[in-house]
Enzyme design. Structure first.
Site, PDB file in Angstrom:
ATOM      1  CB  SER A 119      -0.934  -0.015   1.210  1.00 40.77           C
ATOM      2  OG  SER A 119      -0.189  -0.241   2.378  1.00 40.77           O
ATOM      3  CG  HIS A 140      -2.672  -0.436  -3.132  1.00 36.26           C
ATOM      4  ND1 HIS A 140      -3.020   0.816  -2.710  1.00 36.26           N
ATOM      5  CD2 HIS A 140      -2.878  -1.260  -2.068  1.00 36.26           C
ATOM      6  CE1 HIS A 140      -3.403   0.755  -1.449  1.00 36.26           C
ATOM      7  NE2 HIS A 140      -3.332  -0.484  -1.038  1.00 36.26           N
ATOM      8  CD  GLU A 152      -3.635   3.666  -5.256  1.00 32.16           C
ATOM      9  OE1 GLU A 152      -3.984   4.824  -5.017  1.00 32.16           O
ATOM     10  OE2 GLU A 152      -2.857   3.037  -4.520  1.00 32.16           O
ATOM     11  CG  ASN A 190      -3.578   3.620   1.433  1.00 32.05           C
ATOM     12  OD1 ASN A 190      -4.788   3.668   1.659  1.00 32.05           O
ATOM     13  ND2 ASN A 190      -2.921   2.479   1.364  1.00 32.05           N
TER      14      ASN A 190
HETATM   15  N1  3HC Z   1     -15.072  -9.855   1.221  1.00 27.19           N
HETATM   16  C1  3HC Z   1     -15.766 -10.111   0.080  1.00 27.19           C
HETATM   17  N2  3HC Z   1     -16.972  -9.585  -0.171  1.00 27.19           N
HETATM   18  C2  3HC Z   1     -17.510  -8.793   0.775  1.00 27.19           C
HETATM   19  C3  3HC Z   1     -16.860  -8.484   1.982  1.00 27.19           C
HETATM   20  C4  3HC Z   1     -15.580  -9.066   2.190  1.00 27.19           C
HETATM   21  N3  3HC Z   1     -14.857  -8.826   3.290  1.00 27.19           N
HETATM   22  N4  3HC Z   1     -17.636  -7.653   2.706  1.00 27.19           N
HETATM   23  C5  3HC Z   1     -18.760  -7.459   1.987  1.00 27.19           C
HETATM   24  N5  3HC Z   1     -18.679  -8.140   0.831  1.00 27.19           N
HETATM   25  C6  3HC Z   1     -19.679  -8.210  -0.244  1.00 27.19           C
HETATM   26  C7  3HC Z   1     -20.941  -8.871   0.251  1.00 27.19           C
HETATM   27  O1  3HC Z   1     -20.865 -10.275   0.119  1.00 27.19           O
HETATM   28  C8  3HC Z   1     -21.976  -8.263  -0.661  1.00 27.19           C
HETATM   29  O2  3HC Z   1     -21.935  -8.939  -1.909  1.00 27.19           O
HETATM   30  P1  3HC Z   1     -23.311  -9.313  -2.669  1.00 27.19           P
HETATM   31  O3  3HC Z   1     -23.984  -8.013  -2.949  1.00 27.19           O
HETATM   32  O4  3HC Z   1     -22.857 -10.047  -3.883  1.00 27.19           O
HETATM   33  O5  3HC Z   1     -24.085 -10.171  -1.736  1.00 27.19           O
HETATM   34  C9  3HC Z   1     -21.466  -6.841  -0.909  1.00 27.19           C
HETATM   35  O6  3HC Z   1     -20.064  -6.873  -0.581  1.00 27.19           O
HETATM   36  C10 3HC Z   1     -22.153  -5.809  -0.037  1.00 27.19           C
HETATM   37  O7  3HC Z   1     -22.001  -6.225   1.300  1.00 27.19           O
HETATM   38  P2  3HC Z   1     -23.019  -5.850   2.477  1.00 27.19           P
HETATM   39  O8  3HC Z   1     -24.394  -5.755   1.897  1.00 27.19           O
HETATM   40  O9  3HC Z   1     -22.789  -6.804   3.588  1.00 27.19           O
HETATM   41  O10 3HC Z   1     -22.500  -4.469   3.053  1.00 27.19           O
HETATM   42  P3  3HC Z   1     -22.475  -2.998   2.503  1.00 27.19           P
HETATM   43  O11 3HC Z   1     -23.411  -2.767   1.380  1.00 27.19           O
HETATM   44  O12 3HC Z   1     -22.575  -2.183   3.722  1.00 27.19           O
HETATM   45  O13 3HC Z   1     -20.999  -2.854   1.900  1.00 27.19           O
HETATM   46  C11 3HC Z   1     -18.682  -2.401   2.052  1.00 27.19           C
HETATM   47  C12 3HC Z   1     -19.858  -3.214   2.599  1.00 27.19           C
HETATM   48  C13 3HC Z   1     -18.496  -2.691   0.562  1.00 27.19           C
HETATM   49  C14 3HC Z   1     -17.442  -2.889   2.793  1.00 27.19           C
HETATM   50  C15 3HC Z   1     -18.958  -0.864   2.284  1.00 27.19           C
HETATM   51  O14 3HC Z   1     -19.220  -0.626   3.629  1.00 27.19           O
HETATM   52  C16 3HC Z   1     -17.804   0.022   1.854  1.00 27.19           C
HETATM   53  O15 3HC Z   1     -17.635   0.341   0.684  1.00 27.19           O
HETATM   54  N6  3HC Z   1     -16.965   0.441   2.843  1.00 27.19           N
HETATM   55  C17 3HC Z   1     -15.772   1.272   2.584  1.00 27.19           C
HETATM   56  C18 3HC Z   1     -14.621   0.386   2.197  1.00 27.19           C
HETATM   57  C19 3HC Z   1     -13.368   1.166   1.967  1.00 27.19           C
HETATM   58  O16 3HC Z   1     -13.281   2.371   2.114  1.00 27.19           O
HETATM   59  N7  3HC Z   1     -12.313   0.417   1.545  1.00 27.19           N
HETATM   60  C20 3HC Z   1     -10.999   0.986   1.351  1.00 27.19           C
HETATM   61  C21 3HC Z   1     -10.178   0.663   2.541  1.00 27.19           C
HETATM   62  S1  3HC Z   1      -8.578   1.363   2.457  1.00 27.19           S
HETATM   63  C22 3HC Z   1      -7.647   0.165   1.752  1.00 27.19           C
HETATM   64  O17 3HC Z   1      -8.122  -0.872   1.389  1.00 27.19           O
HETATM   65  C23 3HC Z   1      -6.207   0.478   1.592  1.00 27.19           C
HETATM   66  C24 3HC Z   1      -5.346  -0.677   1.926  1.00 27.19           C
HETATM   67  O18 3HC Z   1      -4.007  -0.307   1.656  1.00 27.19           O
HETATM   68  C25 3HC Z   1      -5.488  -1.190   3.344  1.00 27.19           C
END
Ligand code: 3HC
Length: 292
Positions: A119, A140, A152, A190
């Site tokens: 990242s 990424h 990315e 990030n």
């Molecule tokens: N793995 C795989 N699929 C997942 C999952 C996971 N951990 N969590 C949720 N899903 C899937 C579900 O299965 C569902 O799929 P479906 O529609 O086919 O059934 C879909 O995602 C939607 O899930 P939910 O209905 O349970 O939940 P939400 O609609 O609330 O969405 C979320 C969950 C997509 C995680 C949403 O809350 C979101 O977009 N959050 C922000 C995430 C974010 O900002 N990510 C960036 C993080 S920073 C990063 O990654 C940087 C790195 O360097 C660490």
């Protein structure tokens, strides 16, 4: 290289999701981790997620069986053989990344492209330990990797155009939109996102309630998750490692990590995955209250 095989190194939160995304798009995937316990945890998580999708109606039993049939696990690095692409998703520590790249470089076919899911660490530095730095670049993913649309792409100083095109083609096949991010700490997302999470942690350290900070950004800016909730979600250790990378990489005090994050990581509070972070979680991962 004529191959439909992708090897994903690391079966943690990111490796698991990347392997799922590749298998769902039709690639034959081997997810490699030297820790058997990580493999078992990863397998169980995919099984549970897919069963939930089937129960919800967003996946058929046939599709579940088909994708799981393409997803295999191994504890041996030798299984990178035959893959046209290796995706490294091991912990965010430069020495671990370099060690992994050295091993993969020795064992993978000469034409194989190796990408790092770092990242924010230097791609050129990681590539320097291999005999194929032109075939190394950054890819990424964002958590959760099967869901988040962005990939990315980060070129190192000597990444070839052919490598870039191979990875771009792979990104398209797994349904990701790419951006070309600069090879500086934090890349693109990030560098913007993590200082915001860090600032939110400072507010909790100064006495604000995690729920208030999260609601402020959810309701005031339409973010799907608040910054504190998101920190617990991706792992406090991962977020702190990225923040520390920004601080060390730019030598700029504006990126100083929040001391509360350091104390939490030292005490084993890593967020949702450890059951305790800014919030408390039950054994199913449901939020059950605030820790501050
Ligand atoms: N793995 C795989 N699929 C997942 C999952 C996971 N951990 N969590 C949720 N899903 C899937 C579900 O299965 C569902 O799929 P479906 O529609 O086919 O059934 C879909 O995602 C939607 O899930 P939910 O209905 O349970 O939940 P939400 O609609 O609330 O969405 C979320 C969950 C997509 C995680 C949403 O809350 C979101 O977009 N959050 C922000 C995430 C974010 O900002 N990510 C960036 C993080 S920073 C990063 O990654 C940087 C790195 O360097 C660490």
């Amino acid at each position: 290289m004529e191959s439909n095989k992708v090897a994903v190194i690391g079966a943690g939160l990111m490796g698991n999701g990347i392997a799922q995304a590749c298998a769902s798009a039709g690639y034959d995937v081997v997810n490699i981790d030297t820790f058997e316990s990580a493999i078992e945890k990863s397998k169980a998580a995919v099984e549970k997620l897919f069963s939930r999708k089937v129960a919800k109606g967003s996946m058929t039993e046939e599709k579940k069986a088909e994708v799981l049939g393409r997803l295999t696990y191994s504890s041996k690095f030798e299984d990178v053989k035959g893959a046209f692409l290796v995706v490294e998703a091991v912990p965010e520590k430069i020495e671990i990344k370099k060690d992994t790249f050295k091993k993969v470089d020795e064992l993978a076919d000469a034409e194989t492209v190796i990408v790092s899911n770092t990242s924010g660490l230097s791609i050129s530095e990681i590539a320097s330990v291999t005999n194929r730095p032109d075939k190394v670049m950054g890819a990424h993913f964002f958590y959760p990797a099967p869901v988040m649309k962005l990939l990315e792409l980060v070129r190192g100083l000597v990444t070839s155009d052919e490598t870039y095109e191979t990875v771009k083609g792979f990104a398209e096949k797994i349904g990701k939109t790419t951006v070309d991010a600069p090879e500086f700490p934090g890349f693109m997302v990030n560098r913007i996102l993590v200082p915001m999470q860090n600032e939110a942690a400072f507010m909790v350290m100064e006495g604000s309630k995690p729920e208030d900070v999260d609601n402020a950004m959810k309701l005031g800016c339409n973010h799907p998750m608040g910054p504190i909730e998101l920190t617990d979600f991706v792992g406090i250790d991962t977020m702190l490692a990225t923040m520390t990378g920004l601080y060390n990489g730019f030598h700029d005090s504006k990126y100083r990590p929040c001391p509360l994050l350091e104390t939490m990581v030292k005490s084993g509070m890593l967020g949702k995955k450890s059951g305790l972070g800014f919030y408390k979680y039950d054994e199913k991962g449901n939020k059950i209250g605030s820790n501050f």
